[in-house]
Structures are given as C-alpha cells and as structure tokens.
Design a protein around this motif. Structure first.
Motif, mmCIF file in Angstrom:
data_model
loop_
_atom_site.group_PDB
_atom_site.id
_atom_site.type_symbol
_atom_site.label_atom_id
_atom_site.label_comp_id
_atom_site.label_asym_id
_atom_site.label_seq_id
_atom_site.Cartn_x
_atom_site.Cartn_y
_atom_site.Cartn_z
ATOM 1 N N VAL A 1 34.610 -21.292 19.522
ATOM 2 C CA VAL A 1 35.291 -22.357 18.766
ATOM 3 C C VAL A 1 36.510 -21.765 18.069
ATOM 4 O O VAL A 1 36.384 -20.887 17.215
ATOM 5 C CB VAL A 1 34.348 -23.000 17.728
ATOM 6 C CG1 VAL A 1 35.076 -24.104 16.960
ATOM 7 C CG2 VAL A 1 33.098 -23.551 18.421
ATOM 8 N N ARG A 2 37.677 -22.252 18.435
ATOM 9 C CA ARG A 2 38.907 -21.769 17.814
ATOM 10 C C ARG A 2 39.195 -22.570 16.542
ATOM 11 O O ARG A 2 39.115 -23.800 16.536
ATOM 12 C CB ARG A 2 40.090 -21.900 18.768
ATOM 13 C CG ARG A 2 40.026 -20.963 19.951
ATOM 14 C CD ARG A 2 41.333 -20.927 20.728
ATOM 15 N NE ARG A 2 41.686 -22.221 21.314
ATOM 16 C CZ ARG A 2 42.612 -23.035 20.841
ATOM 17 N NH1 ARG A 2 43.287 -22.731 19.749
ATOM 18 N NH2 ARG A 2 42.866 -24.180 21.464
ATOM 19 N N VAL A 3 39.561 -21.875 15.474
ATOM 20 C CA VAL A 3 39.874 -22.518 14.197
ATOM 21 C C VAL A 3 41.236 -22.040 13.719
ATOM 22 O O VAL A 3 41.469 -20.830 13.595
ATOM 23 C CB VAL A 3 38.818 -22.213 13.126
ATOM 24 C CG1 VAL A 3 39.102 -23.023 11.858
ATOM 25 C CG2 VAL A 3 37.411 -22.510 13.644
ATOM 26 N N ASN A 4 42.138 -22.981 13.484
ATOM 27 C CA ASN A 4 43.473 -22.671 12.999
ATOM 28 C C ASN A 4 43.912 -23.756 12.013
ATOM 29 O O ASN A 4 43.189 -24.738 11.802
ATOM 30 C CB ASN A 4 44.468 -22.586 14.168
ATOM 31 C CG ASN A 4 44.204 -21.393 15.063
ATOM 32 O OD1 ASN A 4 44.447 -20.254 14.695
ATOM 33 N ND2 ASN A 4 43.688 -21.660 16.266
ATOM 34 N N ALA A 5 45.063 -23.568 11.428
ATOM 35 C CA ALA A 5 45.560 -24.547 10.462
ATOM 36 C C ALA A 5 47.055 -24.751 10.626
ATOM 37 O O ALA A 5 47.764 -23.913 11.192
ATOM 38 C CB ALA A 5 45.252 -24.098 9.032
ATOM 39 N N ILE A 6 47.506 -25.871 10.100
ATOM 40 C CA ILE A 6 48.936 -26.183 10.035
ATOM 41 C C ILE A 6 49.293 -26.350 8.572
ATOM 42 O O ILE A 6 48.577 -27.015 7.816
ATOM 43 C CB ILE A 6 49.267 -27.483 10.797
ATOM 44 C CG1 ILE A 6 48.850 -27.368 12.260
ATOM 45 C CG2 ILE A 6 50.756 -27.808 10.684
ATOM 46 C CD1 ILE A 6 48.886 -28.694 13.001
ATOM 47 N N SER A 7 50.399 -25.736 8.172
ATOM 48 C CA SER A 7 50.884 -25.877 6.803
ATOM 49 C C SER A 7 52.162 -26.703 6.830
ATOM 50 O O SER A 7 53.244 -26.171 7.070
ATOM 51 C CB SER A 7 51.152 -24.502 6.180
ATOM 52 O OG SER A 7 51.693 -24.642 4.887
#
Length: 253
Positions: free
Chosen positions: A180-186
């Motif tokens: 499961v890939r987890v990333n974010a956008i700011s």
C-alpha cells in the motif's frame, strides 16, 4: 491514450466541492469508479451527475466525518458496498475555522482535530486492511503549505495538517512493505469560487514563481499521478503544489 486508473475504485472525502470535487472528476476521467463523499446530498448528487454525464462512473455516500471511529467505519462500509474493495483513498475533507490561539475554545479545538486528523486516521484504519489483503492500494492525504511555513494565523489548522503529513510518512513505513503506497499533497493557496483579486490569499502569492493562486485542477493532477502506476516507486513523500510558495524565496513586490 490509456486511462491511468482504469478498473480501479476510489473514495474521496469532502469531494462535493473545490479540491475534492476536482480530484473526483479527474479520477473518473482516468477510468476510476469514484465514491463522492460529503455532508451535502444535493451537492454530492450534482458531482455524481456531472461525472456520469461525461461518461464516468460515480456514486455518492453521505458522511459527516466528525472524528468518531463509528462515522469513519460507516463510510468505509458504505463505500465498499457501492464499489467493492476501495483501491484508492483520498483523505481530503477538512475544516478551517477563522480563530487565533487566544480565541480558540476547547470545543473548536476538538472539532478541528476530529475532522482533520481523527476522521482520516480511522478511515484509513477501516480501509487499509483490505488493501493489505489484496497486496495493493493507494492512500493520499492532503497537507498544507502552512504546515511547514508558519504564518501568524491558523495555528490550529496548520498543526492538523502537520499531523497528516507526519501520518503520511508513518503509514508509508507501516503499510508500504505490504503493498500500500501512502503519499500526500501539500496545496498552496487555491482559489475558491467566492474569491476575488483582493483576497488575502492572492496577496500572499505575489512574488512567488507562479505569481498567483492555484486552481483545484492542479491538485487533482497531482492526485492522479500519485494514484497511478506512474508513481509506483513513490512512498512517504509530500508533493508541494503551491506555485513555489514554500520552496523559493518570495520577493516583495
């Protein structure tokens, strides 16, 4: 041209307007079956109707994500009932009360942390196990530029977004080895329909490389990238989509 999210399912919280709606529409254009979620049924129906009119697949699940485990788990169950296993979760829903530190009462503090941190935590808790069982999945969190560049207002809100960016890295370590890939956008300053050229947000973008506020579609494009196989080697990162506001020295004009 192949659709990058063809055959996948996605739940986007707070997707009845602005950034969330742009992400839902972009995912649908890329072939995903989208679950639009929010408190307003009329606005949710409008988003679903627009997606379907454009040939996409979408359903609406009403949710008032107040931070309780029950509310998040209920939404997870409803989304799974609509589309089967959720392949992509976008934790977008959030609230931004106009209060300073001296004027923030305990009720407001708890409500903001409930919506902005507890709700996505428990929604991830509810949906990640099925992704792990399948050996694949994507979680995208929404941070904020003011989580890392302090401004004299919104200490409460910015702290919640800092928490989400920290959870992004922690979840990447926890879930990444299980597929499961987890990333974010700011996001930076993103225009809202009720803004005009004199809004303080526009002023804050003066002197940046972009020189203006952004459009929700810019955030949606980043979300499509992170959700797709184009980002299969991207884990635990926060992508700044802010017109250069945090990465480049701003020159007063």
């Amino acid at each position: 041209m192949a659709q990058r999210l063809q055959g996948r399912t996605a739940l986007i919280t707070g997707s009845t307007s602005n950034i969330g709606r742009a992400i839902a529409e972009a995912f649908a254009r890329e072939g995903a079956h989208v679950v639009v979620s929010g408190r307003d049924e009329a606005r949710g129906a409008a988003v679903v109707d627009q997606i379907r009119a454009n040939g996409g697949k979408a359903d609406f699940a009403r949710a008032d994500l107040d931070g309780t485990s029950a509310a998040s788990h209920t939404l997870a169950a409803e989304a799974a009932e609509l589309v089967g296993r959720v392949d992509i979760l976008v934790n977008n829903a959030g609230i931004y009360p106009p209060s300073s530190t001296p004027t923030t009462d305990e009720e407001t503090f708890d409500r903001v942390y409930g919506v902005n941190v507890k709700a996505p935590f428990f929604l991830t808790q509810a949906l990640a196990p099925a992704m792990i069982d399948a050996g694949a999945g994507v979680i995208i969190n929404l941070g904020s530029w003011i989580a890392r560049l302090g401004i004299g207002v919104s200490s409460l809100y910015s702290s919640t977004k800092g928490a989400m960016e920290t959870l992004t890295r922690a979840w990447a370590a926890e879930f990444g080895p299980q597929g499961v890939r987890v990333n974010a956008i700011s996001p930076g300053v993103i225009v809202s329909p009720d803004w005009d050229g004199t809004h303080p947000g526009e002023v804050m973008m003066q002197g940046t490389p972009a020189g203006r506020s952004g459009h929700p579609d810019a955030i949606a494009s980043a979300a499509v990238y992170l959700a797709s196989d184009d980002a299969q080697f991207v884990h635990g990162t926060v992508i700044d989509v802010d017109g250069g506001r945090t990465g480049v020295a701003v020159i007063a004009v």
